[in-house]
Design a protein around this motif. Sequence first.
Motif, mmCIF file in Angstrom:
data_model
loop_
_atom_site.group_PDB
_atom_site.id
_atom_site.type_symbol
_atom_site.label_atom_id
_atom_site.label_comp_id
_atom_site.label_asym_id
_atom_site.label_seq_id
_atom_site.Cartn_x
_atom_site.Cartn_y
_atom_site.Cartn_z
ATOM 1 N N GLU A 1 2.145 9.258 -6.157
ATOM 2 C CA GLU A 1 2.721 10.581 -5.942
ATOM 3 C C GLU A 1 3.791 10.895 -6.980
ATOM 4 O O GLU A 1 3.863 12.022 -7.486
ATOM 5 C CB GLU A 1 3.309 10.676 -4.534
ATOM 6 N N LEU A 2 4.630 9.915 -7.307
ATOM 7 C CA LEU A 2 5.665 10.133 -8.318
ATOM 8 C C LEU A 2 5.056 10.369 -9.695
ATOM 9 O O LEU A 2 5.522 11.231 -10.439
ATOM 10 C CB LEU A 2 6.622 8.944 -8.366
ATOM 11 N N LYS A 3 4.017 9.616 -10.042
ATOM 12 C CA LYS A 3 3.353 9.826 -11.331
ATOM 13 C C LYS A 3 2.773 11.232 -11.405
ATOM 14 O O LYS A 3 2.888 11.913 -12.426
ATOM 15 C CB LYS A 3 2.236 8.798 -11.532
ATOM 16 N N SER A 4 2.146 11.664 -10.315
ATOM 17 C CA SER A 4 1.584 13.007 -10.273
ATOM 18 C C SER A 4 2.688 14.057 -10.402
ATOM 19 O O SER A 4 2.545 15.042 -11.133
ATOM 20 C CB SER A 4 0.822 13.198 -8.962
ATOM 21 N N PHE A 5 3.800 13.841 -9.707
ATOM 22 C CA PHE A 5 4.921 14.768 -9.775
ATOM 23 C C PHE A 5 5.470 14.855 -11.195
ATOM 24 O O PHE A 5 5.715 15.943 -11.715
ATOM 25 C CB PHE A 5 6.019 14.334 -8.798
ATOM 26 N N ARG B 1 0.835 -1.216 0.000
ATOM 27 C CA ARG B 1 0.000 0.000 0.000
ATOM 28 C C ARG B 1 0.865 1.260 0.000
ATOM 29 O O ARG B 1 0.599 2.213 -0.732
ATOM 30 C CB ARG B 1 -0.918 0.014 1.234
ATOM 31 N N HIS B 2 1.920 1.254 0.823
ATOM 32 C CA HIS B 2 2.817 2.410 0.858
ATOM 33 C C HIS B 2 3.506 2.615 -0.489
ATOM 34 O O HIS B 2 3.625 3.755 -0.959
ATOM 35 C CB HIS B 2 3.871 2.236 1.948
ATOM 36 N N LEU B 3 3.950 1.530 -1.096
ATOM 37 C CA LEU B 3 4.617 1.649 -2.394
ATOM 38 C C LEU B 3 3.665 2.159 -3.465
ATOM 39 O O LEU B 3 4.045 2.977 -4.299
ATOM 40 C CB LEU B 3 5.211 0.298 -2.802
ATOM 41 N N ARG B 4 2.425 1.681 -3.440
ATOM 42 C CA ARG B 4 1.442 2.167 -4.422
ATOM 43 C C ARG B 4 1.195 3.656 -4.248
ATOM 44 O O ARG B 4 1.068 4.394 -5.227
ATOM 45 C CB ARG B 4 0.134 1.391 -4.277
ATOM 46 N N ARG B 5 1.126 4.106 -2.985
ATOM 47 C CA ARG B 5 0.922 5.533 -2.728
ATOM 48 C C ARG B 5 2.103 6.337 -3.256
ATOM 49 O O ARG B 5 1.921 7.386 -3.886
ATOM 50 C CB ARG B 5 0.750 5.785 -1.230
ATOM 51 N N GLU B 6 3.318 5.845 -3.031
ATOM 52 C CA GLU B 6 4.500 6.548 -3.527
ATOM 53 C C GLU B 6 4.526 6.590 -5.051
ATOM 54 O O GLU B 6 4.900 7.604 -5.642
ATOM 55 C CB GLU B 6 5.770 5.886 -2.994
#
Length: 76
Positions: free
Chosen positions: A49-53, A41-46
């Motif tokens: 966030e990276l895709k959005s960035f 779950r943490h990796l998916r969230r990261e």
Amino acid sequence: MSGASMIGLTVALVMWGVIAAIFFLLVRLAVDKSNMRTELRHLRREVRELKSFVQNQRNDSINPVENFTYNHPEDD
């Protein structure tokens, strides 16, 4: 105690030891699986966030003027 009862007691103790070991391993496997799900779950969230960035960086590089405002000097 006779030899047969000692063998029976030994077999019973070994059997309970094996059952306890299997139970311990199953509990440990369940805990590891839960920890892996949490980490996933943490990796998916990261990743989100990276895709959005990255998308924001692309948008900024495509339209650099959009974020820049220039005020023309007034003619006196």
